[in-house]
Design a protein around this motif. Structure first.
Motif, PDB file in Angstrom:
ATOM      1  N   UNK A  65       0.761  -1.103   0.149  1.00  0.00           N
ATOM      2  CA  UNK A  65      -0.271   0.138  -0.006  1.00  0.00           C
ATOM      3  C   UNK A  65       0.789   0.913   0.055  1.00  0.00           C
ATOM      4  N   UNK A  66       0.389   2.739  -0.736  1.00  0.00           N
ATOM      5  CA  UNK A  66       0.778   3.811  -0.218  1.00  0.00           C
ATOM      6  C   UNK A  66       0.847   4.457   0.782  1.00  0.00           C
ATOM      7  N   UNK A  67       0.013   3.666   1.600  1.00  0.00           N
ATOM      8  CA  UNK A  67      -0.538   4.255   2.786  1.00  0.00           C
ATOM      9  C   UNK A  67       0.976   4.230   3.960  1.00  0.00           C
ATOM     10  N   UNK A  68       1.104   4.846   4.691  1.00  0.00           N
ATOM     11  CA  UNK A  68       2.432   5.467   5.808  1.00  0.00           C
ATOM     12  C   UNK A  68       1.360   4.712   6.889  1.00  0.00           C
ATOM     13  N   UNK A  69       2.706   4.548   8.292  1.00  0.00           N
ATOM     14  CA  UNK A  69       2.290   4.451   9.395  1.00  0.00           C
ATOM     15  C   UNK A  69       1.741   4.951   9.714  1.00  0.00           C
ATOM     16  N   UNK A  70       1.987   6.240   9.652  1.00  0.00           N
ATOM     17  CA  UNK A  70       1.415   7.544  10.616  1.00  0.00           C
ATOM     18  C   UNK A  70      -0.287   7.666   9.772  1.00  0.00           C
ATOM     19  N   UNK A  71      -0.264   7.626   8.423  1.00  0.00           N
ATOM     20  CA  UNK A  71      -1.979   7.623   8.131  1.00  0.00           C
ATOM     21  C   UNK A  71      -2.652   6.447   8.042  1.00  0.00           C
ATOM     22  N   UNK A  72      -2.137   5.312   8.155  1.00  0.00           N
ATOM     23  CA  UNK A  72      -2.866   4.391   8.683  1.00  0.00           C
ATOM     24  C   UNK A  72      -3.156   4.059  10.102  1.00  0.00           C
ATOM     25  N   UNK A  73      -2.119   4.902  10.732  1.00  0.00           N
ATOM     26  CA  UNK A  73      -3.263   5.661  12.729  1.00  0.00           C
ATOM     27  C   UNK A  73      -4.019   6.803  12.482  1.00  0.00           C
ATOM     28  N   UNK A  74      -4.282   7.390  11.794  1.00  0.00           N
ATOM     29  CA  UNK A  74      -5.217   8.779  11.392  1.00  0.00           C
ATOM     30  C   UNK A  74      -6.049   7.945  10.897  1.00  0.00           C
ATOM     31  N   UNK A  75      -6.356   7.122  10.155  1.00  0.00           N
ATOM     32  CA  UNK A  75      -7.898   6.362   9.673  1.00  0.00           C
ATOM     33  C   UNK A  75      -7.465   5.670  11.011  1.00  0.00           C
ATOM     34  N   UNK A  76      -7.075   4.765  11.784  1.00  0.00           N
ATOM     35  CA  UNK A  76      -7.754   3.891  12.348  1.00  0.00           C
ATOM     36  C   UNK A  76      -7.911   5.667  13.750  1.00  0.00           C
ATOM     37  N   UNK A  77      -8.086   6.212  14.099  1.00  0.00           N
ATOM     38  CA  UNK A  77      -8.200   6.904  14.865  1.00  0.00           C
ATOM     39  C   UNK A  77      -9.418   7.405  14.653  1.00  0.00           C
ATOM     40  N   UNK A  78      -9.682   8.886  13.297  1.00  0.00           N
ATOM     41  CA  UNK A  78     -10.684   9.542  13.376  1.00  0.00           C
ATOM     42  C   UNK A  78     -11.568   8.744  12.132  1.00  0.00           C
ATOM     43  N   UNK A  79     -11.944   7.166  11.522  1.00  0.00           N
ATOM     44  CA  UNK A  79     -12.473   6.835  10.693  1.00  0.00           C
ATOM     45  C   UNK A  79     -13.052   5.140  11.283  1.00  0.00           C
ATOM     46  N   UNK A  80     -12.943   5.256  12.740  1.00  0.00           N
ATOM     47  CA  UNK A  80     -12.804   3.853  13.345  1.00  0.00           C
ATOM     48  C   UNK A  80     -14.133   4.113  13.240  1.00  0.00           C
ATOM     49  N   UNK A  81     -15.634   4.597  13.263  1.00  0.00           N
ATOM     50  CA  UNK A  81     -16.651   4.839  13.409  1.00  0.00           C
ATOM     51  C   UNK A  81     -17.629   3.766  12.336  1.00  0.00           C
ATOM     52  N   UNK A  82     -17.261   4.745  11.164  1.00  0.00           N
ATOM     53  CA  UNK A  82     -17.375   4.729   9.791  1.00  0.00           C
ATOM     54  C   UNK A  82     -16.866   2.880   9.220  1.00  0.00           C
ATOM     55  N   UNK A  83     -15.844   2.133   9.712  1.00  0.00           N
ATOM     56  CA  UNK A  83     -15.780   1.369   9.366  1.00  0.00           C
ATOM     57  C   UNK A  83     -17.061  -0.323  10.057  1.00  0.00           C
ATOM     58  N   UNK A  84     -17.967   0.345  10.805  1.00  0.00           N
ATOM     59  CA  UNK A  84     -19.237  -0.573  10.984  1.00  0.00           C
ATOM     60  C   UNK A  84     -20.325  -0.218  10.252  1.00  0.00           C
TER      61      UNK A  84
END
Length: 309
Positions: A249-268
């Motif tokens: 993936x072209x996602x970086x570690x920091x970007x993956x952390x941002x997704x986990x932090x800011x977008x978690x509710x959307x995954x449900x």
């Protein structure tokens, strides 16, 4: 209180304190081990491409500011000596404001312009001609939306990911046999080899590639469910190893952390979209033809999800 009792109490408190310190140290060491394994896996997975931002965006999307974003998921049958074609093409449009993800599977035989190659061909050929970058550009052009990130999964190794999370349970809506395995209608528990067979069947399905896409989405959601469960914490090393070996993936570690932090509710809240068209033979080659009106409908829905003007 007698001196003997006070001594015993102090000894008990001291022992309790030592046990607590050891527990905290153990938890800290475990957390560090998980974090270290994760960072190593993400570093292995990270594969940047020569594409700083989408031509469909004025500015690069900001995950820190919780902006809606899109991901192109490519499932590639990658064998030794052959980089393969992207037989699985899924677009995720993630919106943290309405807390939802729209998931669109694009049939691999869809006829479209291959951007950067100067041809009109099956959309899955874009990867064979120009890897992830050409796939992203081609899907962008087809859907008229920005594709911000990509995740490529080696489908031959996908079974390792399923096994790493301890197997998955999916809802199967049709009885069929594939690669020597019998899949009954209803809830089915799959290990890695069965999951790979489950995703590959399409000839017995009257819906053809659409039925296959539905099963692929079931597998992805099953992996996400198991991977997010507490029981997976004990399996983190095998999970991270499987991801590192089979995902790019072209996602970086920091970007993956941002997704986990800011977008978690959307995954449900994952909403599945479908694209309608018709099969046709052109120069003795089968294609899936998507009418312009259908493309416009899909484009409009995805643009609304991504909050694009």
């Amino acid at each position: 209180m007698r001196a003997t009792e006070k001594k015993k109490k102090r000894r008990w408190l001291r022992v309790t304190g030592i046990v607590l310190v050891l527990l905290l140290f153990g938890i800290g060491a475990y957390a560090f081990s998980v974090y270290k394994s994760l960072t190593n896996a993400v570093e292995t997975m990270h594969q940047p491409i020569d594409r700083t931002k989408s031509d469909k965006r004025a500015e690069q999307v900001s995950l820190t500011n919780k902006q809606p974003f899109s991901v192109l998921m490519l499932g590639v049958d990658q064998r030794k000596g052959d980089k393969g074609r992207s037989d699985t093409i899924i677009v995720l449009a993630v919106n943290p404001n309405n807390k939802s993800v729209e998931m669109l599977s694009i049939p691999r035989d869809t006829r479209t312009e291959i951007v950067g190659h100067g041809t009109v061909d099956k959309i899955n050929h874009a990867y064979a001609f120009g890897n992830e970058e050409m796939s992203m550009n081609t899907v962008e052009n087809f859907l008229d939306i920005p594709i911000d990130y990509y995740v490529k999964v080696n489908m031959e190794g996908f079974k390792d990911i399923v096994d790493a999370v301890g197997g998955i349970t999916v809802n199967n809506d049709i009885d069929f046999t594939q690669d020597g395995y019998r899949f009954s209608k209803g809830q089915v528990t799959l290990d890695g080899k069965k999951a790979l067979a489950f995703t590959r069947m399409r000839h017995e399905d009257p819906r053809g590639d659409f039925g296959r896409q539905l099963r692929q989405r079931e597998i992805i959601q099953g992996v996400l469910r198991e991977g997010a469960s507490l029981s997976s914490l004990a399996k983190y090393q095998s999970i991270f190893s499987a991801l590192g070996n089979n995902v790019r993936t072209n996602l970086t570690f920091d970007q993956i952390k941002d997704i986990q932090k800011n977008y978690r509710a959307a995954a449900n809240n994952v909403q599945q979209m479908s694209i309608k068209g018709n099969g046709a033979m052109i120069n003795h080659i089968y294609y899936y033809i998507v009418p312009d009106a259908e493309k416009q409908r899909i484009q409009k829905e995805l643009k609304a999800q991504l909050e694009l003007k």
